[in-house]
Design an enzyme around this catalytic site. Structure first.
Site, PDB file in Angstrom:
ATOM      1  N   CYS A   1       0.852  -1.188   0.000  1.00  0.00           N
ATOM      2  CA  CYS A   1       0.000   0.000   0.000  1.00  0.00           C
ATOM      3  C   CYS A   1       0.888   1.238   0.000  1.00  0.00           C
ATOM      4  O   CYS A   1       1.921   1.280   0.663  1.00  0.00           O
ATOM      5  CB  CYS A   1      -0.940   0.101   1.184  1.00  0.00           C
ATOM      6  SG  CYS A   1      -2.144  -1.199   1.263  1.00  0.00           S
TER       7      CYS A   1
ATOM      8  N   ARG B   1       3.912  -0.615  -4.740  1.00  0.00           N
ATOM      9  CA  ARG B   1       3.544  -1.025  -3.382  1.00  0.00           C
ATOM     10  C   ARG B   1       2.164  -1.677  -3.333  1.00  0.00           C
ATOM     11  O   ARG B   1       1.735  -2.151  -2.278  1.00  0.00           O
ATOM     12  CB  ARG B   1       3.576   0.178  -2.447  1.00  0.00           C
ATOM     13  CG  ARG B   1       4.949   0.802  -2.314  1.00  0.00           C
ATOM     14  CD  ARG B   1       4.914   1.963  -1.367  1.00  0.00           C
ATOM     15  NE  ARG B   1       4.710   1.532  -0.009  1.00  0.00           N
ATOM     16  CZ  ARG B   1       5.670   1.312   0.872  1.00  0.00           C
ATOM     17  NH1 ARG B   1       6.914   1.512   0.533  1.00  0.00           N
ATOM     18  NH2 ARG B   1       5.405   0.910   2.089  1.00  0.00           N
TER      19      ARG B   1
ATOM     20  N   TRP C   1      -2.880  -2.626  -1.700  1.00  0.00           N
ATOM     21  CA  TRP C   1      -2.641  -4.064  -1.767  1.00  0.00           C
ATOM     22  C   TRP C   1      -3.592  -4.660  -0.740  1.00  0.00           C
ATOM     23  O   TRP C   1      -3.425  -4.424   0.469  1.00  0.00           O
ATOM     24  CB  TRP C   1      -1.184  -4.380  -1.434  1.00  0.00           C
ATOM     25  CG  TRP C   1      -0.823  -5.816  -1.647  1.00  0.00           C
ATOM     26  CD1 TRP C   1      -0.427  -6.394  -2.814  1.00  0.00           C
ATOM     27  CD2 TRP C   1      -0.818  -6.860  -0.664  1.00  0.00           C
ATOM     28  NE1 TRP C   1      -0.185  -7.737  -2.620  1.00  0.00           N
ATOM     29  CE2 TRP C   1      -0.424  -8.044  -1.313  1.00  0.00           C
ATOM     30  CE3 TRP C   1      -1.131  -6.915   0.691  1.00  0.00           C
ATOM     31  CZ2 TRP C   1      -0.315  -9.265  -0.659  1.00  0.00           C
ATOM     32  CZ3 TRP C   1      -1.026  -8.133   1.349  1.00  0.00           C
ATOM     33  CH2 TRP C   1      -0.620  -9.287   0.677  1.00  0.00           C
TER      34      TRP C   1
ATOM     35  N   ASN D   1      -2.131   2.500   5.589  1.00  0.00           N
ATOM     36  CA  ASN D   1      -1.303   1.343   5.251  1.00  0.00           C
ATOM     37  C   ASN D   1      -1.035   0.617   6.555  1.00  0.00           C
ATOM     38  O   ASN D   1      -0.568   1.223   7.510  1.00  0.00           O
ATOM     39  CB  ASN D   1       0.001   1.854   4.611  1.00  0.00           C
ATOM     40  CG  ASN D   1       1.032   0.757   4.389  1.00  0.00           C
ATOM     41  OD1 ASN D   1       0.703  -0.421   4.448  1.00  0.00           O
ATOM     42  ND2 ASN D   1       2.266   1.161   4.132  1.00  0.00           N
ATOM     43  N   GLY D   2      -1.355  -0.682   6.609  1.00  0.00           N
ATOM     44  CA  GLY D   2      -1.137  -1.437   7.847  1.00  0.00           C
ATOM     45  C   GLY D   2      -2.370  -2.252   8.177  1.00  0.00           C
ATOM     46  O   GLY D   2      -3.275  -2.406   7.345  1.00  0.00           O
TER      47      GLY D   2
ATOM     48  N   GLU E   1      16.873 -18.661  -6.152  1.00  0.00           N
ATOM     49  CA  GLU E   1      16.528 -17.326  -6.635  1.00  0.00           C
ATOM     50  C   GLU E   1      15.983 -17.392  -8.070  1.00  0.00           C
ATOM     51  O   GLU E   1      15.017 -16.706  -8.410  1.00  0.00           O
ATOM     52  CB  GLU E   1      17.770 -16.418  -6.537  1.00  0.00           C
ATOM     53  CG  GLU E   1      17.608 -15.020  -7.077  1.00  0.00           C
ATOM     54  CD  GLU E   1      16.546 -14.178  -6.357  1.00  0.00           C
ATOM     55  OE1 GLU E   1      15.982 -14.619  -5.349  1.00  0.00           O
ATOM     56  OE2 GLU E   1      16.274 -13.079  -6.857  1.00  0.00           O
TER      57      GLU E   1
ATOM     58  N   LYS F   1      12.355 -16.057  -9.083  1.00  0.00           N
ATOM     59  CA  LYS F   1      12.146 -15.028 -10.116  1.00  0.00           C
ATOM     60  C   LYS F   1      11.150 -15.530 -11.146  1.00  0.00           C
ATOM     61  O   LYS F   1      10.236 -14.821 -11.524  1.00  0.00           O
ATOM     62  CB  LYS F   1      13.461 -14.685 -10.840  1.00  0.00           C
ATOM     63  CG  LYS F   1      14.474 -13.851 -10.103  1.00  0.00           C
ATOM     64  CD  LYS F   1      14.105 -12.415  -9.900  1.00  0.00           C
ATOM     65  CE  LYS F   1      13.358 -12.229  -8.626  1.00  0.00           C
ATOM     66  NZ  LYS F   1      14.061 -11.920  -7.435  1.00  0.00           N
TER      67      LYS F   1
ATOM     68  N   GLU G   1       7.481 -15.877  -9.716  1.00  0.00           N
ATOM     69  CA  GLU G   1       6.764 -14.661  -9.315  1.00  0.00           C
ATOM     70  C   GLU G   1       6.372 -13.773 -10.498  1.00  0.00           C
ATOM     71  O   GLU G   1       5.373 -13.077 -10.426  1.00  0.00           O
ATOM     72  CB  GLU G   1       7.525 -13.861  -8.253  1.00  0.00           C
ATOM     73  CG  GLU G   1       8.783 -13.206  -8.704  1.00  0.00           C
ATOM     74  CD  GLU G   1       9.500 -12.472  -7.577  1.00  0.00           C
ATOM     75  OE1 GLU G   1       8.860 -12.029  -6.628  1.00  0.00           O
ATOM     76  OE2 GLU G   1      10.735 -12.351  -7.668  1.00  0.00           O
TER      77      GLU G   1
ATOM     78  N   HIS H   1      16.723 -37.616  -4.793  1.00  0.00           N
ATOM     79  CA  HIS H   1      15.951 -37.970  -3.597  1.00  0.00           C
ATOM     80  C   HIS H   1      14.496 -37.525  -3.714  1.00  0.00           C
ATOM     81  O   HIS H   1      13.837 -37.319  -2.702  1.00  0.00           O
ATOM     82  CB  HIS H   1      16.615 -37.378  -2.350  1.00  0.00           C
ATOM     83  CG  HIS H   1      18.018 -37.860  -2.178  1.00  0.00           C
ATOM     84  ND1 HIS H   1      18.311 -39.118  -1.689  1.00  0.00           N
ATOM     85  CD2 HIS H   1      19.197 -37.278  -2.475  1.00  0.00           C
ATOM     86  CE1 HIS H   1      19.627 -39.280  -1.675  1.00  0.00           C
ATOM     87  NE2 HIS H   1      20.186 -38.173  -2.158  1.00  0.00           N
TER      88      HIS H   1
ATOM     89  N   LYS I   1       5.704  -4.716  -3.647  1.00  0.00           N
ATOM     90  CA  LYS I   1       7.043  -4.582  -3.085  1.00  0.00           C
ATOM     91  C   LYS I   1       6.918  -4.092  -1.649  1.00  0.00           C
ATOM     92  O   LYS I   1       5.974  -3.397  -1.311  1.00  0.00           O
ATOM     93  CB  LYS I   1       7.829  -3.567  -3.916  1.00  0.00           C
ATOM     94  CG  LYS I   1       9.327  -3.806  -3.811  1.00  0.00           C
ATOM     95  CD  LYS I   1      10.047  -3.165  -4.954  1.00  0.00           C
ATOM     96  CE  LYS I   1      11.521  -3.431  -4.884  1.00  0.00           C
ATOM     97  NZ  LYS I   1      11.886  -4.803  -5.238  1.00  0.00           N
TER      98      LYS I   1
HETATM   99  C1  F6R Z   1      11.346 -11.271  -4.713  1.00  0.00           C
HETATM  100  C2  F6R Z   1      11.245 -10.181  -3.780  1.00  0.00           C
HETATM  101  C3  F6R Z   1      10.848 -10.473  -2.389  1.00  0.00           C
HETATM  102  C4  F6R Z   1      11.673  -9.626  -1.411  1.00  0.00           C
HETATM  103  C5  F6R Z   1      11.165  -9.824   0.021  1.00  0.00           C
HETATM  104  C6  F6R Z   1      12.005  -9.073   1.022  1.00  0.00           C
HETATM  105  O1  F6R Z   1      11.757 -10.834  -5.968  1.00  0.00           O
HETATM  106  O2  F6R Z   1      11.451  -9.045  -4.118  1.00  0.00           O
HETATM  107  O3  F6R Z   1      10.965 -11.820  -2.109  1.00  0.00           O
HETATM  108  O4  F6R Z   1      13.005 -10.000  -1.519  1.00  0.00           O
HETATM  109  O5  F6R Z   1       9.845  -9.383   0.109  1.00  0.00           O
HETATM  110  O6  F6R Z   1      12.006  -7.705   0.759  1.00  0.00           O
HETATM  111  P1  F6R Z   1      13.102  -6.754   1.385  1.00  0.00           P
HETATM  112  O7  F6R Z   1      14.413  -7.128   0.803  1.00  0.00           O
HETATM  113  O8  F6R Z   1      12.668  -5.381   1.017  1.00  0.00           O
HETATM  114  O9  F6R Z   1      13.073  -6.994   2.862  1.00  0.00           O
END
Ligand code: F6R
Length: 615
Positions: A2, A27, A74, A100-101, A488, A492, A495, A511, A610
């Site tokens: 948010c 966000r 969000w 936000n929260g 990773e 990627k 997501e 396994h 994010k």
């Molecule tokens: C994946 C991604 C998330 C963040 C996670 C932690 O591409 O971006 O998995 O890595 O939400 O976020 P930060 O690093 O901001 O604590």
């Protein structure tokens, strides 16, 4: 999660709020809305979907007011509907809030308010908050100039949970009130204008002077000034920080997506992460803000790294690097698990939080839990002035520049690089020789150039991506320090392209995961020149024997047998410990191009946002 933007000043608030929301959209993009103080009262416009939908909706109305709040959502409480979109207006029409929260005790407050004649149009906890403000306002007897501020302050004393809020009141055409607890909020100081925002990117086009609010602080802003006090009425002397970003850093430029831009920025972001951080004799790293003496470092028996998602993968690479060079045992925990696990920790344990945003609620809570237990805490974060940066005892700023794409890319490689520098620093305090230190420092300095060379493979990777975009399952496999990169790569891919993907240590495949292998499930093998290279080649043969397609990422000196893989991507040779950084580039590009090929919204993947500031 948010985004909030508020504006009060001489300009029309509408365009400024919409511009801010556009920049904050990463966000949350379930819905967006704004509320503007107009001559005839509060005008509130809301729309589900991305900010562009709100933009079109506002074109239908006359928005001339110079004070307003806005929000990009969000969803937490309640589905994605116009009713649940913010801002929420109190049922008597006096107040509007962007929140936000999460308000945890919203149900009991709602019952109380229903008993006092308030009504509700949405399923959200935020609407409860705005009505409680109205309730306190009606009861408030203090001077008129304080009444709005006081009613917000009193409301917050009854609230459990987290909030970053911006509130406007019909009776106060020149004032906005904001507050934070657990969710970020900053004050932007412009010329005869003030702004509130969830983060700097929303307001960077108007000012570089900001005040980062702390938990339990309440702020009042008017076109002329701002005042901050705590929720308990103690006055606060604000510290004004200067943001050192250029506006272009948070714009797309020639790129189609922020993710693409940020992948290609890595030679520069890595250079910036290292800048000024090597000792004059070239044998070790230097960090300004660790706040730990060499003697204290020597007393550290164990390091606990905590993070979430991609940052957690960076923690895993830190484990390999620090154990290898400094021989200090490292443990890695998901922050979300650590905070509730009550893990027994040795007394000389150092706690390290890793977080791009510096605002992830679980990482913050883990840090607070470690602090509460009396452990020394450090952080690696890209979020200058973020809550984690402020609450840790010391730390390292990544200086990777703003990361806007929801999928983390340049922050990840910067976190690995900085972990390698911590390993060098700590190694040199222990058993690493001057010569070995110089050699590793030299290897580190070469990384940006090697990453630039790796990026030259992009056309080839794009071509490969085109041929694999139709699959629905994929495995990423690597050994030792390539295992976190396999994780990773899988993260990627899933997501941003919604392809089911898993990362595994290559030798573990037998396994269980090998059961998934068929002509419908290709594998990406990370096979650098290393001790276990021949073992990985055998693992690949096992997959080929079961009709699985294989993409191999390998390094120049490894001499990978050309006929064994369906596709080969070769990256330059680097110091073995730094190869994970280089191998990250192809998996980022592969995921990016596959997602583009599938027509996915790369920068706004479904269900994601994010900076996860709610639990
Ligand atoms: C994946 C991604 C998330 C963040 C996670 C932690 O591409 O971006 O998995 O890595 O939400 O976020 P930060 O690093 O901001 O604590």
């Amino acid at each position: 999660m948010c985004g909030i933007v508020g504006y009060v000043g001489k300009q029309k608030a509408g365009p400024i709020l919409l511009d801010g929301l556009k920049r904050l959209e990463y966000r949350g993009y379930d819905s967006a809305g704004l509320a503007i103080h107009q001559r005839k009262g509060l005008t509130c416009v809301k729309k589900t979907g991305p900010v562009i939908n709100l933009f079109k909706e506002t074109e239908k109305c006359e928005l001339s007011g110079k004070l307003g709040i806005s929000h990009t959502r969000w969803a937490t409480h309640g589905g994605v509907t116009t009713e649940n979109a913010h801002p929420h207006v109190s049922s008597d029409g006096l107040f509007a809030i962007a929140h936000n929260g999460v308000i945890e005790n919203y149900q009991s407050i709602k019952r109380f308010l229903l008993g006092n004649g308030y009504t509700f149009a949405s399923e959200t906890d935020s609407e409860v908050l705005v009505n409680l403000i109205s309730y306190h306002y009606r009861k408030e007897t203090c001077d008129t100039d304080k009444r709005f501020f006081e009613s917000v302050r009193k409301t917050l004393m009854h609230v459990e949970g987290t909030y970053g809020i911006a509130v406007v009141c019909v009776d106060y055409p020149q004032e906005m009130v904001g507050a934070r607890l657990g969710s970020p909020l900053i004050v932007g100081i412009g010329e005869e204008e003030y702004l509130l925002a969830s983060d700097v990117s929303a307001i960077i086009s108007r000012t570089q002077n900001v005040v980062y609010l702390k938990d339990n602080e309440v702020v009042s802003i008017t076109p002329k000034n701002f005042t901050i006090s705590t929720i308990n009425r103690e006055s606060v002397d604000p510290i004004v920080d200067q943001v050192d970003w250029a506006i272009e850093e948070s714009e797309l430029g020639i790129h189609s997506h922020f993710m693409e831009k940020e992948i290609f920025e890595q030679p520069v972001s890595l250079e910036n992460s290292m800048r000024g951080r090597f000792s004059d004799d070239g044998s070790t790293a230097n960090f300004g803000g660790l706040n730990l003496s060499s003697q204290e470092w020597r007393g550290v028996d164990r390091i606990l790294f905590c993070g979430c998602g991609t940052a957690w993968h960076a923690c895993l690479t830190a484990e390999y690097l620090i154990e290898r060079f400094a021989r200090v045992p490292v443990e890695v925990e998901y922050a979300s698990e650590f905070r509730y696990r009550n893990a027994p920790l040795d007394k000389n344990t150092l706690f390290f939080a890793v977080s791009q945003s510096g605002e992830t609620i679980d990482t913050l809570a883990a840090l607070r839990e470690a602090k509460r237990k009396g452990f020394r805490t450090l952080a690696i974060t890209n979020g200058v002035g973020s809550t984690i940066a402020r609450e840790a005892d010391g730390g390292i700023y990544q200086h990777a520049g703003p990361e806007i794409g929801v999928a983390s890319t340049k922050a990840f490689t910067s976190q690995i690089l900085l972990s390698a520098m911590v390993a060098l620093y700590l190694g040199r305090l222990r058993d690493m020789s001057y010569t070995d230190g110089c050699a590793f420092a030299k290897a580190l300095k070469q990384v940006p150039e090697l990453v630039a060379r790796t990026l030259e493979q992009n056309e080839k990777i794009k071509d490969i991506a085109g041929r694999y975009a139709g699959y629905e399952d994929m495995l990423f496999l690597g050994r030792q320090s390539m295992f976190p990169i396999a994780l990773e790569g899988a993260l990627k891919l899933k997501e941003i392209s919604y392809i089911h993907a898993e990362g595994y240590p290559a030798a573990e495949m037998k396994h269980g995961p090998i059961a998934l292998i068929s002509d419908k499930c290709p594998s990406v093998f990370l096979a650098p020149k290393c001790e276990t290279f021949h073992k990985i080649v055998s693992n690949i043969q096992e997959i080929k024997a079961r009709t699985g397609k294989v993409i191999v990422v390998t390094s120049e000196g490894a001499e990978f047998p050309a006929d064994l893989a369906d596709d080969i991507i070769t990256v330059p040779d680097a110091h073995e410990a730094l190869q994970p950084i280089l191998f990250t580039i192809p998996v980022q590009l592969l995921s990016y191009y596959i997602a583009v090929e599938r027509g996915c919204n790369v920068d706004k993947p479904r269900n994601l946002a994010k900076s996860v500031t709610v639990e």
